[in-house]
Design a protein around this motif. Structure first.
Motif, PDB file in Angstrom:
ATOM      1  N   ALA A 278       1.951   1.389  -6.911  1.00  0.00           N
ATOM      2  CA  ALA A 278       3.181   1.951  -6.128  1.00  0.00           C
ATOM      3  C   ALA A 278       1.846   2.591  -4.844  1.00  0.00           C
ATOM      4  CB  ALA A 278       3.924   3.117  -6.198  1.00  0.00           C
TER       5      ALA A 278
ATOM      6  N   LEU B 144       4.999  -1.773  -4.591  1.00  0.00           N
ATOM      7  CA  LEU B 144       6.299  -0.724  -3.752  1.00  0.00           C
ATOM      8  C   LEU B 144       4.913  -0.357  -2.421  1.00  0.00           C
ATOM      9  CD1 LEU B 144       8.791   0.421  -3.625  1.00  0.00           C
ATOM     10  CD2 LEU B 144       8.336   1.840  -5.237  1.00  0.00           C
TER      11      LEU B 144
ATOM     12  N   ARG C 199       8.045  -4.710  -1.971  1.00  0.00           N
ATOM     13  CA  ARG C 199       8.962  -3.526  -1.337  1.00  0.00           C
ATOM     14  C   ARG C 199       8.220  -3.081  -0.497  1.00  0.00           C
ATOM     15  NH1 ARG C 199      14.261  -2.954  -4.717  1.00  0.00           N
ATOM     16  NH2 ARG C 199      15.272  -2.215  -3.215  1.00  0.00           N
TER      17      ARG C 199
ATOM     18  N   CYS D 249       9.614   1.500   1.546  1.00  0.00           N
ATOM     19  CA  CYS D 249      10.392   2.255   1.207  1.00  0.00           C
ATOM     20  C   CYS D 249      10.242   2.906   2.431  1.00  0.00           C
ATOM     21  CB  CYS D 249      10.632   2.846   0.374  1.00  0.00           C
ATOM     22  SG  CYS D 249      11.397   1.846  -0.799  1.00  0.00           S
TER      23      CYS D 249
ATOM     24  N   ALA E 226      11.791   1.998  -8.744  1.00  0.00           N
ATOM     25  CA  ALA E 226      10.628   1.157  -8.881  1.00  0.00           C
ATOM     26  C   ALA E 226      11.613   0.672 -10.978  1.00  0.00           C
ATOM     27  CB  ALA E 226       9.451   1.901  -9.572  1.00  0.00           C
TER      28      ALA E 226
END
Length: 473
Positions: free
Chosen positions: A3, A52, A81, A83, A117
């Motif tokens: 991440a 992420l 992904r 966010c 996650a």
């Protein structure tokens, strides 16, 4: 799995909005990299390696600065992904999704990030656990069960890979010394519904505390890392005064040489006046209070919950408690007259508050983002243009072009004097405003205002962007 958490700007503070979710994701077994682009370069390798990518959007400036970051992330790493989370994420959901953002998270985002996650690790797309934060909100409606944000059991923020505190804001003391500043949150959300506040559309009058042991552990870690002052980033420290004082008392007992500052509404300063001497005795360097205006009509439009007279009373109470009050303002708005602006300046001079007010506060222009309760006001809608995706706001023009001209000139003056003595800048603004209003030139006040503690990157909010310079306003 990897991440990448990104902060673009957090008022010159080490980003709490990275440290807190980093702890949650690391607990899920993820490898987490945190990058504060206000301090360090964002490497392409970091973007391409991430499964992420989370971008923290706590304020308007951070959101505008995030656009090229998000666009680059989506271009370099299509499968990732992405966010966006924080107060300004739900206010700009449609815009963020147009940039390729997959998830838009508002209040109490750590829990949802952990769910995302966990789902990615299981190769499953998780079910959304909260409502869409950008749905319409009416101040008159009660917060229903479906609208309630969760009550999280917070983790101690993990600041292990953030830039050192020495690279962030400093507290300047009247004796010339400077303190290293840390920051934390003892609570989130707000019980109040001020129309111009970005907290309201997300939290809808809800208030959440961070467990005292978590706050105190975060403070202890920052003191160990060199902090000798702590900024509490709570929207209002006295939403829960018992909780706030429990944290302050414990912090002072553990770290008696560490000072702090907090943000407290005018009405709470009056309501909890008995606590002000305790704040001062516990090391409070100053209290920020969003006064916004000295015009009772404007304060009613903003639904601030206080009056001009209340502000005067708060000044007296803080002085009696030996507590430095730092008022902030939305100096320019559609209902302002040149005479009103001059009255604000004269009042600050008369109350000996010139050094208490960062010059940027005298250039703040009302910001109207998507989702704002300001859009409920018929008195404002007549001034608004269509939503501008370039500035992420509804631009407005004053009925008197002289007011907009004064705003431009005051903004330019402040921008050219970022490191100047506050009293000198104030005198220049006061001279300019008086001339524009056709009033007699005031006598300088530069020699009469007492020195106070101040952060070299001051707090501000609710400001309309000024051209391309998103860092100034």
């Amino acid at each position: 799995m990897r991440a990448l958490l990104i902060s673009t700007y957090e008022l010159g503070r080490q980003p709490f909005g990275l440290a807190s979710p980093a702890a949650w994701l690391r607990r899920e077994g993820w490898v987490v990299e945190c990058v504060d682009t206000a301090k360090d370069r964002l490497d392409e390798a970091s973007l391409t390696a991430a499964d992420l990518i989370g971008v923290h959007l706590p304020m308007h400036t951070a959101t505008r600065l995030a656009r090229p970051v998000i666009e680059k992330a989506r271009r370099l790493n299509p499968p990732a992904r992405i966010c966006a989370y924080g107060l300004y994420a739900p206010l700009n959901e449609a815009w963020l999704r147009s940039l390729g953002v997959d998830d838009v998270l508002g209040g109490e985002f750590e829990g949802e990030l952990a769910v995302i996650a966990r789902g990615m690790a299981d190769r499953q797309r998780p079910q959304r656990t909260l409502i869409t934060e950008s749905q319409s909100f009416s101040a008159s409606s009660a917060v229903s069960a479906v609208n309630r944000l969760p009550r999280l059991q917070f983790l101690v923020p993990d600041r292990s890979d953030l830039p050192p505190l020495s690279r962030y804001a400093r507290l300047h003391m009247p004796d010339g010394t400077r303190k290293v500043v840390g920051s934390t949150e003892a609570s989130r959300g707000c019980k109040h519904l001020c129309r111009h506040c970005p907290v309201v559309p997300v939290y809808r009058g809800q208030f959440r505390v961070v467990q005292p042991e978590v706050v105190l552990a975060d403070i202890a870690a920052q003191v160990a890392a060199g902090a000798d002052h702590i900024t509490f980033g709570d929207p209002d420290f006295f939403n829960g005064p018992t909780h706030a004082m429990r944290v302050v008392d414990a912090m002072h007992a553990a770290h008696p040489g560490v000072s702090f500052d907090a943000t407290i509404k005018v009405e709470h300063l009056l309501q909890h006046r008995d606590l002000l001497p305790r704040l001062a005795a516990s090391g409070c360097a100053f209290v920020t209070s969003a006064v916004e205006s000295l015009d009772d009509r404007v304060l009613a439009f903003l639904d601030k919950g206080h009056t001009r007279a209340d502000f005067f009373a708060a000044v007296d109470l803080c002085r009696a408690a030996r507590l430095t009050l730092v008022p902030t303002f939305v100096a320019f708005h559609p209902w302002l007259t040149l005479e009103d602006y001059c009255d604000l300046l004269e009042t600050l001079a008369e109350l000996d508050l010139v050094n208490h007010v960062a010059p940027i506060q005298l250039a703040i222009r009302l910001l109207v983002p998507e989702g704002s309760r300001l859009l409920e006001l018929p008195e404002l809608r007549a001034h608004l243009g269509p939503f501008d995706p370039a500035t992420l706001s509804y631009p407005w023009l004053h009925a008197d072009p002289r007011v907009d001209a004064l705003h431009r000139d005051v903004t330019a003056l402040v921008g050219a004097r970022l490191t100047s003595d506050r009293r000198v800048v104030f005198d220049e603004i006061r001279t300019l405003a008086s001339a524009r209003a056709g009033l007699a030139q005031p006598a300088p006040v530069a020699g009469g205002s007492s020195a106070v503690p101040y952060l070299n990157e001051p707090w501000y909010c609710c400001a309309e962007p000024n051209g391309d310079d998103v860092r100034l306003i």
